[in-house]
Design a protein around this motif. Structure first.
Motif, short mmCIF file in Angstrom:
data_model
loop_
_atom_site.label_atom_id
_atom_site.label_comp_id
_atom_site.label_asym_id
_atom_site.label_seq_id
_atom_site.Cartn_x
_atom_site.Cartn_y
_atom_site.Cartn_z
N LEU A 179 46.67 49.35 42.96
CA LEU A 179 45.47 49.14 44.26
C LEU A 179 44.20 49.87 43.61
N PHE A 180 43.15 48.67 43.75
CA PHE A 180 41.65 49.77 43.17
C PHE A 180 40.72 50.76 44.17
N ASP A 181 40.34 51.05 44.12
CA ASP A 181 38.99 51.35 45.58
C ASP A 181 37.81 52.12 44.71
N GLU A 182 36.43 50.72 44.97
CA GLU A 182 35.63 51.48 44.80
C GLU A 182 34.93 52.43 44.78
N LYS A 183 35.60 53.43 45.01
CA LYS A 183 34.70 54.96 45.79
C LYS A 183 35.34 56.14 44.60
N ARG A 184 37.05 55.53 45.42
CA ARG A 184 37.98 56.31 44.50
C ARG A 184 38.77 55.90 42.72
N GLY A 185 38.60 54.74 42.29
CA GLY A 185 39.56 54.28 41.56
C GLY A 185 40.30 53.63 41.52
N ILE A 186 41.67 54.01 40.38
CA ILE A 186 42.78 53.17 40.58
C ILE A 186 43.72 54.37 42.06
N ILE A 187 43.83 53.72 43.13
CA ILE A 187 45.05 54.63 44.12
C ILE A 187 45.96 54.76 43.76
N PHE A 188 47.31 53.58 43.57
CA PHE A 188 48.20 53.72 43.21
C PHE A 188 48.23 52.35 41.81
N GLU A 189 49.51 52.36 41.03
CA GLU A 189 50.28 51.53 40.34
C GLU A 189 51.38 51.24 40.24
N ILE A 190 52.09 50.53 40.61
CA ILE A 190 53.50 50.14 40.11
C ILE A 190 53.62 49.26 39.74
N SER A 191 55.16 49.33 38.53
CA SER A 191 55.12 48.15 37.09
C SER A 191 57.30 48.46 37.54
N GLN A 192 57.33 47.25 37.38
CA GLN A 192 59.09 47.29 36.96
C GLN A 192 59.33 46.89 35.36
N LYS A 206 49.60 54.39 29.30
CA LYS A 206 50.17 53.30 30.03
C LYS A 206 49.04 51.76 30.76
N TYR A 207 47.73 52.30 30.04
CA TYR A 207 47.05 51.08 30.54
C TYR A 207 47.06 50.23 29.32
N SER A 208 47.61 50.71 28.00
CA SER A 208 47.40 49.79 27.05
C SER A 208 48.39 48.65 27.33
N THR A 209 49.84 48.70 27.34
CA THR A 209 50.65 47.10 27.96
C THR A 209 50.23 47.61 29.18
N ASP A 210 50.56 45.68 29.55
CA ASP A 210 50.36 45.19 30.94
C ASP A 210 50.44 46.24 32.17
N ASN A 211 49.35 45.69 32.16
CA ASN A 211 49.35 46.26 34.39
C ASN A 211 48.26 46.00 35.04
N ALA A 212 48.66 46.22 35.95
CA ALA A 212 47.92 45.52 37.24
C ALA A 212 46.66 45.75 38.16
N SER A 213 46.19 47.42 37.22
CA SER A 213 45.19 48.18 37.35
C SER A 213 43.92 47.39 36.57
N MET A 214 44.48 47.22 35.44
CA MET A 214 43.76 46.60 34.84
C MET A 214 42.73 45.78 35.36
N ILE A 215 43.68 44.61 35.70
CA ILE A 215 43.68 43.15 36.33
C ILE A 215 42.39 43.23 37.68
N ALA A 216 43.20 44.44 38.22
CA ALA A 216 42.51 44.74 39.52
C ALA A 216 40.86 45.06 39.44
N TYR A 217 41.22 45.82 38.43
CA TYR A 217 39.03 47.06 38.16
C TYR A 217 37.72 46.08 37.89
N ALA A 218 39.22 44.52 37.00
CA ALA A 218 37.81 43.65 36.54
C ALA A 218 37.93 42.46 37.80
N GLY A 219 38.16 42.06 38.90
CA GLY A 219 38.69 41.80 39.28
C GLY A 219 37.59 42.20 40.25
N TYR A 220 37.00 43.20 40.13
CA TYR A 220 36.77 44.04 41.20
C TYR A 220 34.83 44.12 40.45
N LEU A 221 34.94 43.92 39.32
CA LEU A 221 33.73 43.41 38.54
C LEU A 221 33.41 42.04 39.37
#
Ligand code: KG4
Ligand code: ZN
Length: 334
Positions: A17-30, A291-306
């Motif tokens: 979850l990426f919040d415009e004001k707060r940044g990444i709120i929480f990430e969960i990966s399996q 933790k952001y080098s390998t695959d993660n959804a935070s980078m997708i949420a952020y690019a999606g935000y842009l």
């Protein structure tokens, strides 16, 4: 804006979850590494089956832990390309179902674009910058002039850097994924006998790693050197060949801002090498936290935000393409 990021392009199921004001709120990966390890590499059918199993439970945890409801989310950002076709389809179908149920727009993101923006998660970078993307499936060098202005300078002609790590680890009897296993195998190791590797001569900004891999295979088979020395000089040669092209791009473009992203950028030896070189050359090299080098959804949420910010109410065509280039993907979006 509050974006739900979904990443399922390979063997990691990740939500963020990426919040415009707060940044990444929480990430969960399996991670599925323990399952694929048995087969010494990725089994695509297993990936998609696991994504299907993981996505809803992970979403429940994500919402609970971040104290949010689906209704709070404004957009759903999904990796639609490139990757394993069935893995992408599971992630996109999951996102589409949520979009339909909760009436949220979907923002498509290219996986490489996600990796590039993993470098923005902790602090903003200045354009233009060079982006070296080194993962299990890709080794690509871009000049990034702005968001969505990606110019591919060069890419691997054969294996990706991470793929070479994975294959050599298997040859050494180490587990998948190979990069972290080789790193662990070499922990605190000081090489004893220097091994000279043949030089790799590929023109322009392109890369090649299959020669290094094949040479390493022959060394292992001949059994004249100890395995740690072989692994050490294999790693060293991957790093030197990455650096050779990155350095050439820095000199030719005179761009001093550089980001190095993707799974292989988690490598400590590479990080130390790049930090040292960048200090000496006055470069501004940035590597995201591991933790952001390998695959993660935070980078997708952020690019999606842009993308959501740039296109406001546009509704995007969702096309799952397992191997579309970043530049073609952007052309299709615009
Ligand atoms: O970016 P990523 O998580 O997935 C892809 O998009 O492919 O990268 C995974 C790759 C694997 O090949 C893995 O062996 C490599 O990144 N990797 C590493 C390290 N951690 C992951 N390679 C070298 N050193 C590491 N510490
Ligand atoms: Zn990746």
């Amino acid at each position: 804006m509050l974006l739900l990021g979904i990443e399922t392009s390979c063997d990691d199921t990740s939500l963020s979850l990426f919040d415009e004001k707060r940044g990444i709120i929480f990430e969960i990966s399996q991670s599925q590494a323990h399952l694929h390890n048995k087969y010494k590499g990725i089994v695509p059918e297993l990936c998609s089956r696991e994504h299907l199993k993981n996505l809803f439970p992970l979403l429940d945890i994500l919402l609970k832990e971040s104290d949010k409801k689906m209704e709070d989310i404004t957009h759903i950002a999904i990796t639609t390309s490139p990757g394993l076709i069935l893995s992408l389809v599971v992630g996109v179908s999951f996102g589409k179902a949520l979009s339909f149920l909760y009436n949220k727009p979907i923002i498509p993101v290219h996986h490489i674009e996600g990796h590039i923006y993993s470098s923005f998660l902790e602090e903003k970078r200045e354009y233009p910058f060079l982006a070296l993307v080194i993962s299990g499936g890709h080794t690509e060098l871009y000049l990034v002039k702005d968001f969505e202005e990606y110019h591919l300078l060069g890419k691997t002609k054969d294996d990706a850097a991470g793929e070479a790590f994975d294959k050599v680890a298997t040859m050494l009897g180490l587990s998948y994924p190979g990069g972290p296993s080789i790193e662990k195998f070499l922990e605190n190791y000081l090489p004893q006998t220097k091994i000279d590797f043949p030089s790799v001569n590929i023109p322009n900004y392109d890369f090649s790693f299959s020669g290094i891999k094949t040479f390493t295979k022959a060394l292992i088979e001949k059994n004249n050197y100890n395995k740690k020395d072989i692994a050490f000089y294999f790693q060293e040669n991957i790093i030197l060949n990455l650096w050779k092209k990155l350095y050439k791009a820095v000199i030719d473009t005179n761009v001093k801002n550089v980001v190095v992203v993707g799974g292989v950028s988690a490598n400590k030896r590479l990080r130390d090498f790049l930090s040292k070189e960048s200090r000496e050359l006055g470069l501004n090299i940035y590597l995201p936290p591991k933790k952001y080098s390998t695959d993660n959804a935070s980078m997708i949420a952020y690019a999606g935000y842009l993308r959501a910010k740039r296109y406001q109410d546009k509704s995007f065509n969702l096309v799952v393409e397992p191997s579309i280039s970043l530049e073609s993907f952007i052309k299709n979006i615009i």
